[in-house]
Design a protein around this motif. Sequence first.
Motif, short mmCIF file in Angstrom:
data_model
loop_
_atom_site.label_atom_id
_atom_site.label_comp_id
_atom_site.label_asym_id
_atom_site.label_seq_id
_atom_site.Cartn_x
_atom_site.Cartn_y
_atom_site.Cartn_z
N ASP A 191 -7.76 -7.36 24.92
CA ASP A 191 -6.50 -7.48 24.18
C ASP A 191 -5.44 -6.55 24.74
OD1 ASP A 191 -7.18 -9.49 22.50
OD2 ASP A 191 -7.92 -8.18 20.90
N ALA A 192 -5.84 -5.31 25.02
CA ALA A 192 -4.88 -4.34 25.56
C ALA A 192 -4.34 -4.85 26.89
CB ALA A 192 -5.56 -2.99 25.74
N GLY A 193 -5.24 -5.34 27.73
CA GLY A 193 -4.83 -5.85 29.03
C GLY A 193 -3.91 -7.05 28.88
N TYR A 194 -4.28 -7.91 27.95
CA TYR A 194 -3.47 -9.11 27.76
C TYR A 194 -2.10 -8.75 27.22
CZ TYR A 194 -1.74 -13.53 26.04
OH TYR A 194 -0.96 -14.63 25.82
N ASN A 195 -2.06 -7.82 26.28
CA ASN A 195 -0.78 -7.41 25.71
C ASN A 195 0.14 -6.86 26.78
OD1 ASN A 195 1.06 -6.71 23.49
ND2 ASN A 195 0.53 -4.59 24.01
N LEU A 196 -0.40 -6.00 27.64
CA LEU A 196 0.42 -5.44 28.71
C LEU A 196 0.91 -6.55 29.64
CD1 LEU A 196 1.58 -2.97 30.18
CD2 LEU A 196 -0.55 -2.84 31.48
N ALA A 197 -0.02 -7.42 30.03
CA ALA A 197 0.34 -8.51 30.95
C ALA A 197 1.40 -9.41 30.31
CB ALA A 197 -0.90 -9.32 31.32
N ARG A 198 1.24 -9.61 29.02
CA ARG A 198 2.16 -10.49 28.30
C ARG A 198 3.57 -9.89 28.28
NH1 ARG A 198 5.09 -13.15 25.94
NH2 ARG A 198 4.86 -14.62 24.23
N TRP A 199 3.63 -8.57 28.08
CA TRP A 199 4.94 -7.93 28.05
C TRP A 199 5.54 -7.79 29.43
CZ3 TRP A 199 8.21 -7.66 24.32
CH2 TRP A 199 7.75 -7.69 22.99
N LEU A 200 4.69 -7.64 30.44
CA LEU A 200 5.20 -7.51 31.79
C LEU A 200 5.68 -8.85 32.33
CD1 LEU A 200 2.69 -4.97 33.43
CD2 LEU A 200 4.98 -4.54 32.55
N THR A 201 4.87 -9.90 32.10
CA THR A 201 5.25 -11.22 32.64
C THR A 201 6.22 -11.94 31.71
OG1 THR A 201 3.40 -12.29 31.54
CG2 THR A 201 3.02 -11.50 33.78
N ARG A 202 6.17 -11.61 30.42
CA ARG A 202 6.96 -12.29 29.40
C ARG A 202 6.68 -13.78 29.36
NH1 ARG A 202 12.61 -9.53 31.07
NH2 ARG A 202 11.95 -10.40 33.03
N ASP A 203 5.43 -14.13 29.69
CA ASP A 203 5.07 -15.54 29.67
C ASP A 203 3.59 -15.67 29.34
OD1 ASP A 203 5.96 -18.44 30.75
OD2 ASP A 203 3.87 -18.02 31.28
N ILE A 226 9.98 -0.48 16.08
CA ILE A 226 9.24 -1.13 17.17
C ILE A 226 7.84 -1.49 16.67
CG2 ILE A 226 8.16 -0.78 19.42
CD1 ILE A 226 10.58 0.93 20.20
N GLY A 227 7.22 -0.50 16.01
CA GLY A 227 5.87 -0.74 15.51
C GLY A 227 5.83 -1.94 14.56
N ALA A 228 6.92 -2.10 13.78
CA ALA A 228 6.92 -3.17 12.78
C ALA A 228 7.32 -4.51 13.37
CB ALA A 228 7.87 -2.80 11.65
N GLU A 229 8.21 -4.48 14.38
CA GLU A 229 8.80 -5.75 14.81
C GLU A 229 8.37 -6.25 16.17
OE1 GLU A 229 13.01 -5.66 14.40
OE2 GLU A 229 12.93 -4.68 12.44
N VAL A 230 7.89 -5.33 17.00
CA VAL A 230 7.50 -5.79 18.34
C VAL A 230 6.03 -6.14 18.32
CG1 VAL A 230 7.33 -5.13 20.76
CG2 VAL A 230 9.29 -4.39 19.42
N PRO A 231 5.72 -7.39 18.57
CA PRO A 231 4.33 -7.82 18.39
C PRO A 231 3.39 -7.30 19.47
CG PRO A 231 5.65 -9.60 19.30
CD PRO A 231 6.60 -8.47 19.03
N TYR A 232 2.17 -7.09 19.04
CA TYR A 232 1.10 -6.75 19.96
C TYR A 232 0.36 -8.06 20.22
CZ TYR A 232 -2.76 -4.05 21.98
OH TYR A 232 -3.68 -3.51 22.81
#
Lengths: 168, 257
Positions: free
Chosen positions: A5-17, B50-56
């Motif tokens: 999940d952590a890896g996916y979250n980072l990748a998701r925010w970096l790629t934005r896709d 950010i904690g509340a609105e930026v999704p994980y």
Amino acid sequence: MPHLDAGYNLARWLTRDVHDAEDVVQDACMRALKYVGTLRDGAARAWFLTIVRHAFYDWCGRNRPAEILKDDGTAIDMAADETAMGPEQAALRSSESRVLADAVAELPLVFREVLVLRELEELSYKEIARIADIPVGTVMSRLARARSLLRRSPLLHSIRGRTSGGEQ
Amino acid sequence: MNCNEAGMLVAKYADGEVDSLQGRSIEQHLRGCAACAAKHQDLLALRAQIGAEVPYFTATPELRERVRALLANAQDTARARPRPKRDRWGWLTGGFVAGCAATLLAWGVGTTVIAWRANEDVAVEAVATHVRATLNNHLIQVASSDQHTVKPWLSARLDYSPPVQDLASEGFALTGGRLDMLNKQRVATLVYSRRLHTIDVFVRPESAPAPSTLRTVRGFNVVHATGSGMDWIAVSDVSADELTQFVQRLAQQTATP
């Protein structure tokens, strides 16, 4: 794969896709398997995030080389202005809670990755420095910059309406 | 602490990155400074927002499943193929290189020592042969001052033909020749006389080029030179300088009438 999940979250925010993020994560998993010998105890999440980040930069170099070019300091303001929306555009957008997330997504890459690691992964400056391969001082300055860009973001101003009281 | 100093610390404090000492001084400053306190509050508010609105984002079950399959698959193939192939080759290469280096080193040292010992042995043997020949009075098997007599005599008894030269004009008169064993090898010995001294010159095919060396064994001078495809080892009780000059003159074979 406890840190998927952590890896996916980072990748998701970096790629934005969504799909690109999945590609990056899969690549990172294969790499993780290969380099599992370099894993030190107690730092598995940071270790995996480092691999995800490397996988992302390799992927980005292949698919979006222009985005990495913004990495140098001079391009920062330009990039911020380019990616930020005009107020009227922002107003057109739904003024719901996605606004801040959009502002984060529009941060230039170098600030976005530091902010995501700090605010979403809640890693320490030191861990971020290790993952992003930069000095702790740079982590702090990028983080400060990321936050000030968020505050300045037209997206946010249209929503929050109030200026920060502390600034003179 | 002034606001300048507090500037960077406020962010560190909001991120929980200050130590207890810094924590105390920043808290003290925030209590007294409304501007910095507002900055701090602003930062905390931003973090909270950010904690509340930026999704994980979390991995979808499909992705999770795909990764699991990917890893299982990779592990299977890794198990099927003996995995640490790279490592094994690494060891093998390392061992191979180390082995080669050790062998080369041993060979180098060995040949050096052997060559040195052989030199030593040849010099000692040459002196012993010279002394034996002198004592037994069988210095000469073919007595002649004529190089054209000595040379064919030697050639007929050896598998090589040593250059023979009379240097009577320079004070080294050829008196004859004989055969000797040197280093388990048949060699031609040329006998010269210099005033009352006798000079034995052992001539054998050149084995390895070596610089002229001078040694003294039991009071005799031994000079080793190479030239004309031969090894020249001269043994005598004449002075070292004379002997060296003489043997180099022979080895160079400058004037052959």
